[in-house]
Enzyme design. Structure first.
Site, PDB file in Angstrom:
ATOM      1  CD  GLU A 143      -8.055  -3.852  -0.263  1.00 40.47           C
ATOM      2  OE1 GLU A 143      -6.932  -3.514  -0.670  1.00 40.47           O
ATOM      3  OE2 GLU A 143      -8.205  -4.707   0.612  1.00 40.47           O
ATOM      4  CG  HIS A 159      -7.691  -0.690   2.743  1.00 36.30           C
ATOM      5  ND1 HIS A 159      -8.158  -1.438   3.806  1.00 36.30           N
ATOM      6  CD2 HIS A 159      -6.702  -1.409   2.195  1.00 36.30           C
ATOM      7  CE1 HIS A 159      -7.446  -2.551   3.892  1.00 36.30           C
ATOM      8  NE2 HIS A 159      -6.557  -2.562   2.928  1.00 36.30           N
ATOM      9  CG  HIS A 190      -1.969  -1.090   1.194  1.00 40.15           C
ATOM     10  ND1 HIS A 190      -2.415  -1.691   0.045  1.00 40.15           N
ATOM     11  CD2 HIS A 190      -2.644  -1.706   2.219  1.00 40.15           C
ATOM     12  CE1 HIS A 190      -3.319  -2.620   0.341  1.00 40.15           C
ATOM     13  NE2 HIS A 190      -3.464  -2.663   1.650  1.00 40.15           N
TER      14      HIS A 190
HETATM   15  C1  BGC Z   1      -4.312  -6.627   2.262  1.00 39.75           C
HETATM   16  C2  BGC Z   1      -4.071  -7.341   3.561  1.00 39.75           C
HETATM   17  C3  BGC Z   1      -3.542  -6.353   4.542  1.00 39.75           C
HETATM   18  C4  BGC Z   1      -4.533  -5.257   4.698  1.00 39.75           C
HETATM   19  C5  BGC Z   1      -4.014  -4.217   5.621  1.00 39.75           C
HETATM   20  C6  BGC Z   1      -5.306  -5.545   2.498  1.00 39.75           C
HETATM   21  O1  BGC Z   1      -5.491  -4.830   1.329  1.00 39.75           O
HETATM   22  O2  BGC Z   1      -4.759  -7.504   1.273  1.00 39.75           O
HETATM   23  O3  BGC Z   1      -3.150  -8.403   3.401  1.00 39.75           O
HETATM   24  O4  BGC Z   1      -3.275  -6.938   5.768  1.00 39.75           O
HETATM   25  O5  BGC Z   1      -4.790  -4.669   3.462  1.00 39.75           O
HETATM   26  O6  BGC Z   1      -5.014  -3.619   6.262  1.00 39.75           O
END
Ligand code: BGC
Length: 400
Positions: free
Chosen positions: A365, A226, A152
């Protein structure tokens, strides 16, 4: 000289009068707008946006909360820190409004939680293997913040920056246009990236999100949102009884660090088959036996959506039987990361009391495939100078 001295008191008097007049005009305009807003809210007509203080970041930057209310009573709050959707209140089948997204009470909690609750994700949503990639033979080193990988956008992704916000309320829709310029080299990524994310709420209880970005150097981009949903409105309940549908014939199996192996695997005959509406708990029955579910652990995978060339189309939905709430996800993106809050561990305080326990929220997402910059066979995430990255996703809320 004398003349000036004589005229000075007159000029002073005149400018004081003008100043008082201006102040009154401002005041009148302000109260008219306030009156209109109060009346509109009371009568449940039109769209409204209000602003309030949401504290400060640890670096002392002021954080503002924007709350949009639509004519039907839907209410969404967003802060300029991370563009985080902090709450979203929608009706259940009895017309009762409840908050359906996980969120926290203060900026400092958002700064340290590490869960990306409600945030805009960039520059690159999801994982990039070994926190590096190559473009035209040049290696770019990113920040490893998830074992060996970059997740991210790295340590300070788009979820942790202050966005400029322009609110706009119209007759049938209201929007917040968020802009942020990510400097060349930020997080290790090349190019100055000018990013715009526009949240729009309309009177049909739809949240539309448009993403745009331009660069002055060849780079990679993969933006997403998210939010963790729990359509029951009760954050003490897990999301396992939600009935989910995902329009995907294939998904991307992952290695032990959750990087796609590169293969596209048919969902047929696996717990990843959500082509028909299926309770999340059904697939999770194989939690202990299915190798991919053991890796998640649980659903934390990217589904390869069907009809990728069809632009905006229905990609997924979720239904919560007790409340009757139904959410549909439309997108222009080729894939959907479906994550069911496996890493929530009860350490964060929940709205309304208690803590967010494992699997009390799920994320849908929309995005390009994880690790695309390193996997040539995946659809390209490269953005060239002169081109515009565009992406759109809409979450539509109703009851059944
Ligand atoms: C991921 C997870 C991660 C989370 C974090 C998601 O987009 O796929 O693996 O732990 O984000 O909050």
């Amino acid at each position: 000289m004398k003349k000036i001295f004589k005229t000075l008191p007159a000029i002073f008097l005149l400018s004081s009068l003008l100043f008082i007049q201006c102040k009154n005009t401002d005041k009148n305009e302000g109260s008219a707008a306030e009156n209109e807003q109060a009346e509109g809210t009371r009568d449940n007509r039109g769209m409204h946006i209000s602003e309030s203080d949401f504290g400060k970041t640890s670096e002392g930057e002021a954080v503002t909360k924007y709350t949009i209310t639509n004519s039907a009573g839907l209410e969404m709050s967003v802060i300029n820190y991370g563009g985080i959707i902090t709450s979203l209140k929608i009706p259940n089948k009895n017309g009762e409004y409840q908050d359906v997204v996980l969120g926290l009470d203060s900026v400092s909690q958002y700064e340290t939680a590490g869960t990306y609750f409600g945030a805009i994700i960039g520059r690159f949503g999801n994982r990039i293997a070994n926190a590096s990639f190559e473009l035209d033979g040049k290696k770019y080193q990113l920040e490893a913040n998830d074992g060996p990988n970059s997740l991210h956008g790295g340590n300070k992704g788009f979820d942790k920056v202050i966005w400029n916000v322009e609110p706009r309320a119209g007759e049938d829709e209201a929007s917040l246009k968020l802009t942020y310029t990510s400097k060349d080299g930020e997080g290790g990524y090349p190019g100055n990236l000018e990013t715009t994310v526009t949240y729009t709420i309309n009177s049909n209880n739809e949240l539309d999100i448009k993403y745009e970005a331009t660069t002055d150097q060849k780079t990679v981009v993969n933006l997403t949102q998210h939010s963790y949903f729990n359509l029951s409105g009760d954050f003490s309940k897990t999301i396992l009884d939600h009935v989910v549908q995902i329009d995907a014939d294939e998904y991307l199996p992952v290695d032990k660090t959750l990087i796609p192996t590169g293969k596209l695997e048919p969902v047929e005959g696996t717990p990843f088959d959500f082509r028909e509406p299926t309770p999340i708990s059904d697939g999770m029955k194989q939690e202990e036996s299915n190798e991919q579910l053991k890796r998640g652990p649980g659903f934390d995978h990217c589904w390869v959506l069907n009809d990728q060339d069809n632009g905006m189309r229905l990609a997924a939905s979720a239904y919560e039987p007790t409340s009757g709430r139904f959410m549909e996800v439309y997108t222009t993106e080729p894939a959907l990361q479906f994550y069911i809050g496996n890493f929530l561990d009860g350490s964060l305080p929940a709205k309304g009391g208690g803590n967010y326990e494992k699997r009390t929220g799920f994320c849908m997402e929309t995005q390009h495939y994880p690790d695309s910059p390193n996997q040539e066979q995946f659809p390209s995430v490269v953005l060239e100078p002169g081109d515009t990255y565009t992406s759109e996703t809409a979450y539509k809320f109703s009851v059944k």
